[in-house]
Design a protein around this motif. Structure first.
Motif, PDB file in Angstrom:
ATOM      1  N   SER A 187       0.895  -1.285  -0.010  1.00 36.81           N
ATOM      2  CA  SER A 187      -0.201   0.253  -0.065  1.00 36.81           C
ATOM      3  C   SER A 187       0.768   1.284  -0.031  1.00 36.81           C
ATOM      4  O   SER A 187       1.803   1.307   0.560  1.00 36.81           O
ATOM      5  CB  SER A 187      -0.977   0.005   1.163  1.00 36.81           C
ATOM      6  N   TYR A 188       0.595   2.251  -0.899  1.00 38.38           N
ATOM      7  CA  TYR A 188       1.327   3.230  -0.868  1.00 38.38           C
ATOM      8  C   TYR A 188       0.309   4.511  -0.723  1.00 38.38           C
ATOM      9  O   TYR A 188      -0.240   4.956  -1.576  1.00 38.38           O
ATOM     10  CB  TYR A 188       2.030   3.384  -2.239  1.00 38.38           C
ATOM     11  N   GLU A 189       0.381   5.329   0.489  1.00 37.70           N
ATOM     12  CA  GLU A 189      -0.305   6.415   0.955  1.00 37.70           C
ATOM     13  C   GLU A 189      -1.845   6.073   0.537  1.00 37.70           C
ATOM     14  O   GLU A 189      -2.577   7.047   0.289  1.00 37.70           O
ATOM     15  CB  GLU A 189       0.279   7.667  -0.077  1.00 37.70           C
ATOM     16  N   ALA A 195       2.915   7.542   3.885  1.00 30.99           N
ATOM     17  CA  ALA A 195       2.825   6.256   4.855  1.00 30.99           C
ATOM     18  C   ALA A 195       3.005   4.889   3.555  1.00 30.99           C
ATOM     19  O   ALA A 195       2.057   5.351   2.470  1.00 30.99           O
ATOM     20  CB  ALA A 195       2.046   5.981   5.673  1.00 30.99           C
ATOM     21  N   ALA A 196       3.615   4.166   3.577  1.00 30.61           N
ATOM     22  CA  ALA A 196       3.488   3.106   3.056  1.00 30.61           C
ATOM     23  C   ALA A 196       3.956   1.686   3.624  1.00 30.61           C
ATOM     24  O   ALA A 196       4.252   1.676   4.645  1.00 30.61           O
ATOM     25  CB  ALA A 196       4.785   3.025   1.705  1.00 30.61           C
ATOM     26  N   ALA A 197       3.346   0.440   3.117  1.00 29.16           N
ATOM     27  CA  ALA A 197       3.567  -0.760   3.927  1.00 29.16           C
ATOM     28  C   ALA A 197       3.480  -1.961   2.994  1.00 29.16           C
ATOM     29  O   ALA A 197       3.125  -1.823   1.781  1.00 29.16           O
ATOM     30  CB  ALA A 197       2.643  -0.773   5.002  1.00 29.16           C
ATOM     31  N   ILE A 198       4.377  -2.936   3.203  1.00 29.67           N
ATOM     32  CA  ILE A 198       4.439  -4.081   2.709  1.00 29.67           C
ATOM     33  C   ILE A 198       3.812  -5.308   3.476  1.00 29.67           C
ATOM     34  O   ILE A 198       4.338  -5.186   4.737  1.00 29.67           O
ATOM     35  CB  ILE A 198       5.706  -4.140   1.935  1.00 29.67           C
ATOM     36  N   SER A 199       3.127  -6.332   3.201  1.00 32.41           N
ATOM     37  CA  SER A 199       2.691  -7.175   4.093  1.00 32.41           C
ATOM     38  C   SER A 199       2.605  -8.456   3.310  1.00 32.41           C
ATOM     39  O   SER A 199       2.344  -8.704   2.153  1.00 32.41           O
ATOM     40  CB  SER A 199       1.170  -6.971   4.394  1.00 32.41           C
ATOM     41  N   ALA A 200       2.975  -9.852   4.216  1.00 35.10           N
ATOM     42  CA  ALA A 200       2.772 -10.973   3.798  1.00 35.10           C
ATOM     43  C   ALA A 200       1.918 -11.824   5.011  1.00 35.10           C
ATOM     44  O   ALA A 200       2.026 -11.453   5.956  1.00 35.10           O
ATOM     45  CB  ALA A 200       4.280 -11.505   3.630  1.00 35.10           C
ATOM     46  N   PRO A 201       1.611 -13.085   4.436  1.00 43.49           N
ATOM     47  CA  PRO A 201       0.422 -13.870   5.425  1.00 43.49           C
ATOM     48  C   PRO A 201       1.224 -14.596   6.192  1.00 43.49           C
ATOM     49  O   PRO A 201       2.446 -15.172   5.720  1.00 43.49           O
ATOM     50  CB  PRO A 201      -0.347 -14.616   4.179  1.00 43.49           C
ATOM     51  N   ILE A 202       1.095 -14.995   7.421  1.00 41.74           N
ATOM     52  CA  ILE A 202       1.699 -16.062   8.307  1.00 41.74           C
ATOM     53  C   ILE A 202       0.578 -17.086   8.478  1.00 41.74           C
ATOM     54  O   ILE A 202      -0.191 -16.851   8.898  1.00 41.74           O
ATOM     55  CB  ILE A 202       1.934 -15.169   9.529  1.00 41.74           C
ATOM     56  N   PHE A 203       1.085 -18.257   8.081  1.00 40.93           N
ATOM     57  CA  PHE A 203       0.151 -19.412   8.239  1.00 40.93           C
ATOM     58  C   PHE A 203       0.776 -20.408   9.284  1.00 40.93           C
ATOM     59  O   PHE A 203       1.904 -20.467   9.328  1.00 40.93           O
ATOM     60  CB  PHE A 203       0.046 -20.299   7.024  1.00 40.93           C
ATOM     61  N   ASP A 204      -0.205 -20.830  10.113  1.00 39.59           N
ATOM     62  CA  ASP A 204       0.088 -21.766  11.009  1.00 39.59           C
ATOM     63  C   ASP A 204       0.557 -22.945  10.463  1.00 39.59           C
ATOM     64  O   ASP A 204       0.375 -23.439   9.287  1.00 39.59           O
ATOM     65  CB  ASP A 204      -0.670 -21.958  12.327  1.00 39.59           C
ATOM     66  N   ARG A 205       1.004 -24.229  11.156  1.00 40.86           N
ATOM     67  CA  ARG A 205       1.528 -25.291  10.699  1.00 40.86           C
ATOM     68  C   ARG A 205       0.427 -26.154   9.934  1.00 40.86           C
ATOM     69  O   ARG A 205       0.556 -27.153   9.198  1.00 40.86           O
ATOM     70  CB  ARG A 205       1.980 -26.316  11.650  1.00 40.86           C
ATOM     71  N   SER A 206      -0.958 -25.863  10.269  1.00 40.78           N
ATOM     72  CA  SER A 206      -1.980 -26.734   9.520  1.00 40.78           C
ATOM     73  C   SER A 206      -2.437 -25.830   8.524  1.00 40.78           C
ATOM     74  O   SER A 206      -3.286 -26.266   7.604  1.00 40.78           O
ATOM     75  CB  SER A 206      -3.141 -26.422  10.494  1.00 40.78           C
ATOM     76  N   GLY A 207      -1.579 -24.634   8.061  1.00 35.71           N
ATOM     77  CA  GLY A 207      -2.176 -24.237   6.723  1.00 35.71           C
ATOM     78  C   GLY A 207      -2.942 -23.010   6.827  1.00 35.71           C
ATOM     79  O   GLY A 207      -3.275 -22.494   5.908  1.00 35.71           O
ATOM     80  N   LYS A 208      -3.583 -22.665   8.063  1.00 34.46           N
ATOM     81  CA  LYS A 208      -4.591 -21.646   8.456  1.00 34.46           C
ATOM     82  C   LYS A 208      -3.948 -20.390   8.476  1.00 34.46           C
ATOM     83  O   LYS A 208      -2.866 -20.125   9.062  1.00 34.46           O
ATOM     84  CB  LYS A 208      -5.427 -22.209   9.522  1.00 34.46           C
TER      85      LYS A 208
END
Length: 246
Positions: A187-189, A195-208
Motif C-alpha cells: 500500500s502506498y499512501e 505512509a507506505a507498507a508491505i505485508s505477507a501472510p503468516i500461516f500456522d502449521r496446519s496451513g490456516k
C-alpha cells in the motif's frame, strides 16, 4: 434476572470506556461520553470506579484520563506461548534487517487489530501502537487478511452491507487474486499521506491463516521499487514465523 442484566450492562459500558484508549492515550470526560454514547454522569461514575481500581488515572492538570498501572500488570502476565510473544524475536530480527517498523495484524470481524509491533530505530519512522484497531478496507495488511482468508469468509466480508460503496468490488477482488499470486501486498499512501507498507501472510502449521506481517515506513523510503526488492525477505520471515506456531 433484571439485576444480572444491569450488572452485565455496567461491565459492557466499563469495557467500552477502556476501549477508547485503543485509539488515543488521553481522553477527557466529554470526549469519552461522546465516543461511547453515554451521558457524562454515567461515564463519570464508570471512570471513578476504574480509577479507584487502578485501571485509569486522571491528570489533575489537563483533567484527562489515561490508562493506569493495572493494565500494565495484566499485560505483564501474557502467556509465554502467546503467538504475539513467540514471534517477537523474528520481528526484531526483521526490523534490524530492514530498518523499518514491523507489525503483526489479525482480523477481528470487520477490522484488523495490531497485536504486536517493533518500532524502527530511525529518526523518522512509523509509530505503531499495539492494540490499534483499523479498517479492513485499506492498507497492505488488510488486503493480505482478506486475500488469504477462506473464500466463504472473504465473500461474506466483501458482500456485507457495511462494505464501502465507493470501492469497486470486482476490481478489489481482482487485486486480491493478484496478491495471492504474488504472495504479498503493498500500500502506498492509501490510508494516510506519506505512509507506505508491505505485508505477507503468516500461516500456522496446519496451513490456516493466522496473521499479516507488515513492514511500514515513510513513503519516501518505502517506494514501490524498494518494497518489491524487500518482498522476498518479508515473505521468508513470515514463513519462518509460521513454523513457530502450533
Amino acid at each position: 434476572m433484571e439485576d444480572e442484566k444491569r450488572t452485565i450492562r455496567a461491565v459492557e459500558r466499563a469495557l467500552d470506556v477502556l476501549l477508547c484508549f485503543t485509539t488515543g492515550s488521553d481522553w477527557g470526560l466529554t470526549e469519552i461520553s461522546q465516543r461511547v454514547g453515554l451521558h457524562k454522569s454515567t461515564v463519570h461514575r464508570l471512570l471513578a470506579t476504574l480509577e479507584q481500581r487502578g485501571f485509569v488515572v486522571r491528570d489533575e492538570a489537563t483533567e484527562k484520563y489515561r490508562l493506569g498501572l493495572r493494565i500494565l500488570e495484566l499485560s505483564a502476565y501474557a502467556r509465554a506461548d502467546d503467538p504475539a510473544v513467540v514471534l517477537l524475536g523474528e520481528m526484531e530480527r526483521l526490523r534490524d534487517q530492514l530498518g523499518e517498523t514491523i507489525s503483526l495484524y489479525v482480523r477481528d470481524r470487520k477490522d484488523r487489530v495490531r497485536i504486536q509491533a517493533v518500532q524502527s530505530e530511525q529518526a523518522i519512522r512509523r509509530v505503531a501502537p499495539v492494540g490499534a484497531r483499523l479498517p479492513l478496507t485499506v492498507g497492505a495488511s488488510s488486503k493480505v487478511l482478506l486475500a488469504f482468508e477462506e473464500p466463504s469468509v472473504r465473500d461474506a466480508l466483501l458482500s456485507d452491507p457495511s462494505w464501502p460503496a465507493f470501492l469497486d468490488k470486482e476490481a478489489y477482488e481482482e487485486q486480491l487474486r493478484e496478491i495471492v499470486a504474488a504472495g504479498y501486498a503493498t500500500s502506498y499512501e492509501e490510508r494516510e499521506p506519506g505512509a507506505a507498507a508491505i505485508s505477507a501472510p503468516i500461516f500456522d502449521r496446519s496451513g490456516k491463516l493466522y496473521a499479516a506481517l507488515s513492514v511500514s515506513g515513510p513513503s519516501n523510503r518505502l517506494t514501490p521499487d524498494v518494497m518489491q526488492e524487500r518482498a522476498p525477505a518479508i515473505i521468508g520471515a513470515a514463513k519462518r514465523m509460521g513454523t513457530l506456531l502450533g
